[in-house]
Design a protein around this motif. Structure first.
Motif, PDB file in Angstrom:
ATOM      1  N   ALA A 183       0.820  -1.215   0.000  1.00 42.02           N
ATOM      2  CA  ALA A 183       0.000   0.000   0.000  1.00 42.02           C
ATOM      3  C   ALA A 183       0.852   1.263   0.000  1.00 42.02           C
ATOM      4  CB  ALA A 183      -0.928  -0.017   1.215  1.00 42.02           C
ATOM      5  N   GLU A 184       2.034   1.181   0.569  1.00 45.49           N
ATOM      6  CA  GLU A 184       2.907   2.365   0.656  1.00 45.49           C
ATOM      7  C   GLU A 184       3.380   2.828  -0.726  1.00 45.49           C
ATOM      8  OE1 GLU A 184       7.216   0.240   1.395  1.00 45.49           O
ATOM      9  OE2 GLU A 184       5.822   0.391   3.085  1.00 45.49           O
ATOM     10  N   THR A 185       3.183   1.979  -1.756  1.00 48.22           N
ATOM     11  CA  THR A 185       3.620   2.333  -3.106  1.00 48.22           C
ATOM     12  C   THR A 185       3.028   3.648  -3.564  1.00 48.22           C
ATOM     13  OG1 THR A 185       3.856  -0.004  -3.713  1.00 48.22           O
ATOM     14  CG2 THR A 185       3.663   1.575  -5.512  1.00 48.22           C
ATOM     15  N   LEU A 186       1.761   3.897  -3.231  1.00 49.82           N
ATOM     16  CA  LEU A 186       1.077   5.099  -3.685  1.00 49.82           C
ATOM     17  C   LEU A 186       1.195   6.234  -2.695  1.00 49.82           C
ATOM     18  CD1 LEU A 186      -2.178   3.628  -5.272  1.00 49.82           C
ATOM     19  CD2 LEU A 186      -0.074   4.329  -6.402  1.00 49.82           C
ATOM     20  N   MET A 187       1.967   6.046  -1.647  1.00 49.74           N
ATOM     21  CA  MET A 187       2.082   7.084  -0.609  1.00 49.74           C
ATOM     22  C   MET A 187       3.403   7.824  -0.674  1.00 49.74           C
ATOM     23  SD  MET A 187       0.471   4.999   2.619  1.00 49.74           S
ATOM     24  CE  MET A 187      -1.152   4.243   2.502  1.00 49.74           C
TER      25      MET A 187
END
Length: 422
Positions: free
Chosen positions: A417-421
């Motif tokens: 999920a951190e990919t888009l953050m």
């Protein structure tokens, strides 16, 4: 420390021609990735497993080659008289960028079957048995592609007996027609010449000058004579890809060709534009052995061609480069046309005119492929003429080749999920 669950994104893994890629419906991507920008690029890089300093893409869906480090985004078309919009992203293996500058001709063959499977083609346009025409808008280069997809009992037919060199197993044939394939808005020959003398460093070729055909068709491509580089045109991957000096020479040649074609403004930009242009070397046909061990006789082909993609010799041929080959072969006097027998001395393009041809069968490292195109001149007044004596710029209305495609896996791809953050 709390941990976030991975993102779970609907995706399909397809083979198209001699390439593989991860396909997405645009509307099923996370909202931030539905539009161009850093979020989309970050997502696709993570899906494929790049950048990877080990150049293996172990932690992603990529296969660590230019043919398998690919992504596709499909949506209902926003163009009149088209079924789908097709956006292609070539993912760098060892660098953190996605190249959007061109198309993938091989994966173009998979777009039609994918669109039908996902319900993006109106049912009334799909025969129960026969050939369905899928009208594709190639968004990277703003061109139309027509995929002719076989149907059987109301479903896409994927299996069959069509053999494609570079693909181990036979499948159903998908004919792909590239309409008005000159890439972008410029001329098919951006310099106005079918052969140019390209100035390059002496590390590329002694004397610092080499003849080249610079063409925008399918994908911008730089064609040179194999013998001018000290090659035979029969080389297999290991002969080039294991030679760092050879790869550096070819990349330097590519950068200087890109500059001459107006694709970049200074040589350093080439490193950030790895997908385009391609560079290929051509030679008249001779008996030779391909990567499978099969012997190809000289009389089975018209010309030998080897092409470099993303810094490596391709194991077969990029589909878009095949379109460039078809277009170049159709125009008298190009290095492809001359090597295919268009001149009295096919070994050299100097001072020759060649003759037009509407198809060519070329040899590549995995075998052979036939492609077709018809070229004509169009004057500023709109008059069209064929052959050497006409006036105006050369154009190609359509280039055609046959490929095959198959869904390999469908479901969800997961990324942190951190990919888009970031």
């Amino acid at each position: 420390m709390s941990q976030q669950a991975q993102l779970r994104i609907p995706a399909t893994y397809l083979r198209g021609g001699t390439s593989k890629g991860v396909f997405f419906l645009r509307d099923e991507l996370p909202e931030a990735a539905q539009v161009p920008g850093p979020a989309r690029d970050a997502l696709l890089l993570r899906v494929i497993g790049s950048p990877d300093p080990y150049a293996k893409q172990i932690d992603g869906m990529g296969g660590a080659t230019s043919s398998t480090s690919k992504t596709v985004i499909i949506s209902h078309s926003e163009q009149p008289d088209h079924d789908v919009d097709y956006l292609f992203g070539q993912v760098s293996i060892d660098s953190p960028f996605v190249d959007w500058s061109g198309n993938c001709g091989n994966l173009s063959a998979a777009v039609g079957p994918f669109a039908i499977e996902k319900g993006l083609v109106p049912a009334e346009r799909l025969p129960r048995d026969g050939i369905a025409e899928v009208r594709i808008w190639q968004a990277n280069i703003a061109k139309t592609i027509i995929a002719r997809v076989p149907m059987c009992e109301g479903r896409v037919q994927e299996t069959g007996d069509f053999a494609l060199d570079g693909v181990t197993f036979p499948a159903a044939e998908v004919a792909v027609a590239f309409r008005d394939p000159a890439a972008g808005e410029g001329s098919m020959f951006p310099t106005g010449n079918v052969v140019d003398t390209l100035e390059v460093p002496e590390s590329v070729v002694a004397g610092g000058r080499i003849q080249a055909t610079l063409i925008n068709a399918g994908i911008p491509t730089i064609f040179v004579a194999a013998r001018d580089l000290g090659y035979q045109g029969t080389e297999l991957q290991e002969a080039i890809n294991a030679d760092g000096e050879a790869l550096a020479r070819l990349e330097t040649l590519r950068a200087h060709g890109a500059l001459r074609m107006g694709l970049i403004q200074e040589l350093g930009e080439a490193a950030r534009r790895q997908h385009t242009p391609k560079v290929a070397f051509v030679a008249p046909p001779v008996d030779h052995v391909v990567s499978s061990g099969r012997e190809i006789r000289a009389d089975e082909i018209d010309v030998l061609i080897r092409a470099v993609s993303m810094g490596k010799l391709h194991h077969a041929m990029m589909g878009t480069a095949a379109v460039a080959i078809a277009a170049a072969a159709a125009v008298p006097g190009t290095l492809v046309n001359l090597a295919a027998g268009g001149g009295a001395d096919a070994q050299s393009g100097a001072g020759q005119t060649g003759s037009a041809r509407d198809s060519v069968c070329f040899g590549h490292p995995s075998g052979t492929l036939r492609v077709g195109a018809s070229a004509h001149r169009q004057s500023p007044s709109g008059q069209v003429s064929d052959g050497q004596q006409g006036e105006g710029e050369w154009t190609v209305s359509e280039a055609v080749m046959s490929r095959s495609a198959r869904i390999l896996m469908e479901g969800w791809v997961r990324v942190p999920a951190e990919t888009l953050m970031r």
